[in-house]
Write an enzyme that holds these catalytic residues in place. Structure first.
Site, mmCIF file in Angstrom:
data_model
loop_
_atom_site.group_PDB
_atom_site.id
_atom_site.type_symbol
_atom_site.label_atom_id
_atom_site.label_comp_id
_atom_site.label_asym_id
_atom_site.label_seq_id
_atom_site.Cartn_x
_atom_site.Cartn_y
_atom_site.Cartn_z
ATOM 1 N N LYS A 11 16.649 37.740 36.231
ATOM 2 C CA LYS A 11 16.702 37.237 37.601
ATOM 3 C C LYS A 11 16.955 38.375 38.601
ATOM 4 O O LYS A 11 17.316 39.495 38.208
ATOM 5 C CB LYS A 11 17.807 36.187 37.701
ATOM 6 C CG LYS A 11 17.535 34.932 36.865
ATOM 7 C CD LYS A 11 18.665 33.945 37.059
ATOM 8 C CE LYS A 11 18.372 32.654 36.345
ATOM 9 N NZ LYS A 11 19.422 31.653 36.619
ATOM 10 N N TYR A 51 11.391 25.534 38.683
ATOM 11 C CA TYR A 51 12.647 24.779 38.672
ATOM 12 C C TYR A 51 12.432 23.330 39.115
ATOM 13 O O TYR A 51 13.313 22.745 39.744
ATOM 14 C CB TYR A 51 13.681 25.480 39.555
ATOM 15 C CG TYR A 51 14.318 26.696 38.888
ATOM 16 C CD1 TYR A 51 14.957 26.586 37.656
ATOM 17 C CD2 TYR A 51 14.315 27.943 39.492
ATOM 18 C CE1 TYR A 51 15.559 27.680 37.043
ATOM 19 C CE2 TYR A 51 14.912 29.058 38.889
ATOM 20 C CZ TYR A 51 15.535 28.903 37.655
ATOM 21 O OH TYR A 51 16.133 29.988 37.047
ATOM 22 N N PHE A 59 22.476 22.525 44.369
ATOM 23 C CA PHE A 59 22.280 23.973 44.336
ATOM 24 C C PHE A 59 20.803 24.382 44.443
ATOM 25 O O PHE A 59 20.494 25.576 44.437
ATOM 26 C CB PHE A 59 22.879 24.571 43.047
ATOM 27 C CG PHE A 59 22.311 24.002 41.765
ATOM 28 C CD1 PHE A 59 21.147 24.508 41.209
ATOM 29 C CD2 PHE A 59 22.958 22.964 41.096
ATOM 30 C CE1 PHE A 59 20.622 24.001 40.031
ATOM 31 C CE2 PHE A 59 22.440 22.444 39.909
ATOM 32 C CZ PHE A 59 21.266 22.959 39.385
ATOM 33 N N ARG A 104 25.214 36.667 29.606
ATOM 34 C CA ARG A 104 25.930 36.154 30.778
ATOM 35 C C ARG A 104 27.430 36.438 30.662
ATOM 36 O O ARG A 104 28.093 36.762 31.652
ATOM 37 C CB ARG A 104 25.659 34.663 30.934
ATOM 38 C CG ARG A 104 24.226 34.382 31.392
ATOM 39 C CD ARG A 104 23.861 32.936 31.198
ATOM 40 N NE ARG A 104 22.587 32.587 31.830
ATOM 41 C CZ ARG A 104 21.958 31.448 31.611
ATOM 42 N NH1 ARG A 104 22.469 30.552 30.790
ATOM 43 N NH2 ARG A 104 20.815 31.197 32.218
ATOM 44 N N ASN A 114 23.346 34.530 37.219
ATOM 45 C CA ASN A 114 23.736 34.644 35.807
ATOM 46 C C ASN A 114 22.751 35.491 34.988
ATOM 47 O O ASN A 114 22.538 35.257 33.810
ATOM 48 C CB ASN A 114 23.941 33.248 35.206
ATOM 49 C CG ASN A 114 22.706 32.372 35.355
ATOM 50 O OD1 ASN A 114 21.672 32.811 35.865
ATOM 51 N ND2 ASN A 114 22.796 31.136 34.900
HETATM 52 P P1 CMP Z 1 19.046 28.708 34.773
HETATM 53 O O1 CMP Z 1 19.346 28.751 33.330
HETATM 54 O O2 CMP Z 1 17.977 29.579 35.295
HETATM 55 O O3 CMP Z 1 18.690 27.196 35.169
HETATM 56 C C1 CMP Z 1 18.871 26.683 36.453
HETATM 57 C C2 CMP Z 1 19.662 27.591 37.325
HETATM 58 O O4 CMP Z 1 20.283 26.961 38.419
HETATM 59 C C3 CMP Z 1 20.827 28.177 36.533
HETATM 60 O O5 CMP Z 1 20.394 29.055 35.564
HETATM 61 C C4 CMP Z 1 21.656 28.752 37.641
HETATM 62 O O6 CMP Z 1 21.115 29.966 38.141
HETATM 63 C C5 CMP Z 1 21.492 27.662 38.685
HETATM 64 N N1 CMP Z 1 22.570 26.680 38.629
HETATM 65 C C6 CMP Z 1 22.804 25.760 37.712
HETATM 66 N N2 CMP Z 1 23.881 25.005 38.010
HETATM 67 C C7 CMP Z 1 24.319 25.484 39.170
HETATM 68 C C8 CMP Z 1 25.393 25.148 40.017
HETATM 69 N N3 CMP Z 1 26.230 24.147 39.712
HETATM 70 N N4 CMP Z 1 25.561 25.855 41.132
HETATM 71 C C9 CMP Z 1 24.713 26.848 41.457
HETATM 72 N N5 CMP Z 1 23.657 27.224 40.684
HETATM 73 C C10 CMP Z 1 23.471 26.551 39.554
#
Ligand code: CMP
Length: 141
Positions: A11, A51, A59, A104, A114
């Site tokens: 990312k 997404y 979020f 992570r 992350n």
């Molecule tokens: P990822 O595994 O890429 O899948 C969805 C992404 O949304 C996740 O990693 C985070 O980067 C983001 N994400 C998921 N939950 C939250 C949250 N509660 N608040 C902010 N970002 C989130």
């Protein structure tokens, strides 16, 4: 043996912090085969497709802004049970809770920033690969 393909995205925070080499090193050390690798700056439309399952969540907008803020690196890997193997290597979503030894856990204290994304099934790996390796999704091309 169940040979599977998994899609990983380093990312914007991982790229900005100079962690491309670190993530690739861990993938190679683990014995996964890298099939495709590409740096791209994703368009908003393509991040929304990536997404799609999170649309409407609190979020979501912040996530889209974050993912379009800087280039990312997409990596398609292959290996025995690669989906499970990679998801174990990266750790749970929240960097504050991810155990040491995971990507992570070692590099993030954030739930959003992350470092890496990985698809959660073979179907999603295929769907997400089509997006990130589509030249139309890359504002750098
Ligand atoms: P990822 O595994 O890429 O899948 C969805 C992404 O949304 C996740 O990693 C985070 O980067 C983001 N994400 C998921 N939950 C939250 C949250 N509660 N608040 C902010 N970002 C989130």
């Amino acid at each position: 043996m169940a040979l599977k393909r998994e899609l990983i995205i380093i990312k914007p925070d991982g790229v900005r912090r100079g962690l491309i080499g670190e993530v690739i090193k861990r993938i190679e050390q683990k014995g996964l085969k890298i099939l495709k690798l590409k740096m791209l700056k994703m368009s908003r439309e393509c991040v929304e497709r990536l997404y799609d399952v999170h649309k409407g969540k609190p979020f979501y907008e912040s996530l889209i802004n974050f993912m379009t803020s800087h280039p990312v690196v997409a990596i398609l890997v292959e290996g025995d049970e690669a989906i499970d193997v990679v998801r174990t290597m990266i750790g749970p979503t929240d960097g504050r809770k991810a155990p040491p030894g995971t990507i992570r856990g070692d590099f993030s204290t954030s739930i959003q920033e992350n470092i890496v994304h990985a698809a959660d099934s073979e179907e999603r790996a295929d769907y997400e690969s089509r997006i990130v390796f589509d030249p139309a999704c890359d504002e750098l091309s």
